[in-house]
Design an enzyme around this catalytic site. Structure first.
Site, mmCIF file in Angstrom:
data_model
loop_
_atom_site.group_PDB
_atom_site.id
_atom_site.type_symbol
_atom_site.label_atom_id
_atom_site.label_comp_id
_atom_site.label_asym_id
_atom_site.label_seq_id
_atom_site.Cartn_x
_atom_site.Cartn_y
_atom_site.Cartn_z
ATOM 1 N N ASP A 76 -23.666 101.494 42.300
ATOM 2 C CA ASP A 76 -24.637 102.190 43.161
ATOM 3 C C ASP A 76 -23.886 102.813 44.343
ATOM 4 O O ASP A 76 -24.293 102.695 45.503
ATOM 5 C CB ASP A 76 -25.768 101.281 43.631
ATOM 6 C CG ASP A 76 -26.859 102.060 44.380
ATOM 7 O OD1 ASP A 76 -26.851 103.309 44.331
ATOM 8 O OD2 ASP A 76 -27.699 101.408 45.022
ATOM 9 N N HIS A 93 -23.759 107.994 43.199
ATOM 10 C CA HIS A 93 -24.341 109.152 43.890
ATOM 11 C C HIS A 93 -23.177 109.936 44.484
ATOM 12 O O HIS A 93 -22.566 109.489 45.449
ATOM 13 C CB HIS A 93 -25.260 108.707 45.034
ATOM 14 C CG HIS A 93 -26.386 107.817 44.595
ATOM 15 N ND1 HIS A 93 -27.638 108.288 44.299
ATOM 16 C CD2 HIS A 93 -26.451 106.480 44.412
ATOM 17 C CE1 HIS A 93 -28.433 107.281 43.955
ATOM 18 N NE2 HIS A 93 -27.732 106.170 44.013
#
Ligand code: NCD
Ligand code: ZN
Length: 454
Positions: free
Chosen positions: A307, A76
């Site tokens: 992640d 992200h």
């Protein structure tokens, strides 16, 4: 999958004469480290591997080890978003390059989220001229009618089954069926945040990682994965951040890809009590963590991913129940695991399959192995050069790491398409990253073979 390359002795094949660059060292080829020379053409593609490859320029890394660069299928980068001081495509991909990652899969829960072709194009424009690594852009699978147009442009889809940073609420049961039915028409990877909010114990106060774990328990993951397994076999399904060995076993039994993260492998709900240790799905008990590590170390987890979900240190210092979920990791995931290899706790072969080969195959990219036809995305690693992770020294402007003080082996060099982007552990590259989309071999099965046979 192509058969492993058999290195030749003597002069390598004819293409060798065309090599622009030859990297020499102990290279990981055909499942072992061997003194070899890797010939790279002007396009940045590996053309020849042998004991004696001729080429215009030579670079000898001596006793150091030549490995394929990694692919991180789950990051992200917060771009676009209101918090450029936390992360951007530019900073996050430089962090990736320094951590040995040559391709990142960028998630769509930015602000605004990637839910339309216009937003996808906007994000592509942000990658070009800014990204240090290649970037595959996921679109959010939220609205069935939007998917066909998105599928012509996106690199993959991300489906959120539970609320998390920037995503609230998750699709209703009927809507989920319609989404999965539509997604089965498009041959793109489908990464799923698999937690079933119906199993959350929302009445429980969330005051620390132990209560966060109780509130979003492993059964919620199991229920969501079972729901997915009932869906079409045509889906190129990938379960994001599986936190427990039974979840990995469930996915594996059906040939469904899944990933584990360094935080779920190395940290437990007892590692710390504050918001820095709040992540979705939660950190589990020390017992569950140890079982997940065994699953990983024995080669039964297809993919390792970060992640990478940075948040400002100030936000993570808020009371636990209001602190955002997510931890940074794109720069540290591979170095943490290389340190485990150096300690003899993880086989290099297991790491390279999970961090390089299988994630590149999931995303349909010709990289992840040192093999002719693969892109020359390579790392030079010195296992003896271990150092503790210091969050403040990482590239991410968020400035902290949940792995503070953990030993890590950062690559000394990183070559991207035959161009050196990291030298002496420092970033020396230029923003040459491209937007990539999967290219699967015709007729390639949607589901990965179980890891044992990979
Ligand atoms: C992620 C984020 O912050 O974007 N947070 C997290 O806890 N993992 C979103 C997500 O992947 O759930
Ligand atoms: Zn995520």
């Amino acid at each position: 999958m192509a058969p492993p390359v058999r290195p030749r002795s003597g002069t390598a094949r004819k293409e060798a004469a065309e090599a622009e660059l030859v990297l020499c060292g102990r290279a990981w080829v055909a499942g072992r480290l061997q003194p070899l020379e890797v010939g790279i053409d002007g396009e940045g593609t590996i053309r020849a591997i042998g004991r004696n490859v001729r080429g215009a320029r030579r670079h000898d890394v001596g006793e150091r080890v030549l490995l394929p660069a990694a692919t991180d299928v789950h990051v992200h980068l917060r771009d676009p978003g209101p918090e450029a001081e936390v992360e951007t495509i530019a900073s996050g991909t430089v962090g990736a390059a320094l951590g040995g990652v040559g391709l990142v899969g960028e998630m769509p829960n930015t602000e605004p989220a990637v839910t339309s072709v216009e937003r996808l194009e906007e994000k592509e424009a942000r990658v070009r001229g800014r990204a240090a690594t290649d970037v595959l852009l996921y679109a959010a699978a939220l609205e069935p009618r939007a998917l066909a147009a998105l599928a012509r442009r996106a690199g993959g889809f991300k489906l959120y089954l539970a609320p998390t940073t920037g995503i609230d609420p998750a699709p209703e049961a009927g809507q989920l069926d319609a989404l999965l039915a539509e997604l089965a028409h498009h041959d793109l990877p489908l990464a799923v945040h698999a937690e079933d909010p119906g199993r959350f114990r929302t009445g429980l106060a969330a005051v620390d990682p132990v209560s966060w774990d109780e509130r979003r328990p492993v059964d919620a993951e199991e229920s969501a994965v079972r729901r997915l397994l009932a869906a079409s076999a045509w889906l190129r399904l990938h379960v994001a951040h599986a936190t427990a060995a039974p979840i990995v076993a469930l996915a594996r039994a059906r040939g469904v890809s899944c990933e584990v993260t360094a935080q779920h492998l190395l940290l437990s709900n007892a590692s710390g009590r504050d918001g820095r240790f709040k992540v979705n799905p939660p950190l589990r008990s020390e017992l569950a963590r140890a079982a997940l590590w065994r699953e990983f170390a024995e080669g039964r987890v297809p993919i390792l991913a970060s992640d990478h979900a940075p948040h400002a240190a100030l936000a993570k210092a808020l009371p636990f129940d209001v602190a955002p979920s997510g931890v940074p990791g794109v720069q540290t995931t591979v170095p943490l695991m290389l340190a485990k290899v150096g300690e003899g706790k993880l086989a290099l072969d297991v790491l390279l399959r999970a961090a390089c080969d299988r994630p590149a195959r999931l995303l349909g990219q010709p990289m992840g192995r040192i093999a002719p036809g693969h892109r020359a995305n390579l790392l030079v690693v010195e296992f003896r050069s271990r150092r503790p992770i210091r969050g403040a020294q990482l590239r991410s402007p968020c400035g902290w790491s949940p792995f503070e003080g953990f030993p890590a082996v950062f690559p000394v060099e990183h070559w991207h398409d035959g161009e050196r982007v990291v030298d002496g552990g420092e970033y020396v590259g230029r923003p040459c990253g491209r937007v990539v989309r999967p290219e699967y071999a015709p007729g390639a099965a949607a589901r990965l073979p179980p890891p044992e046979r990979a």
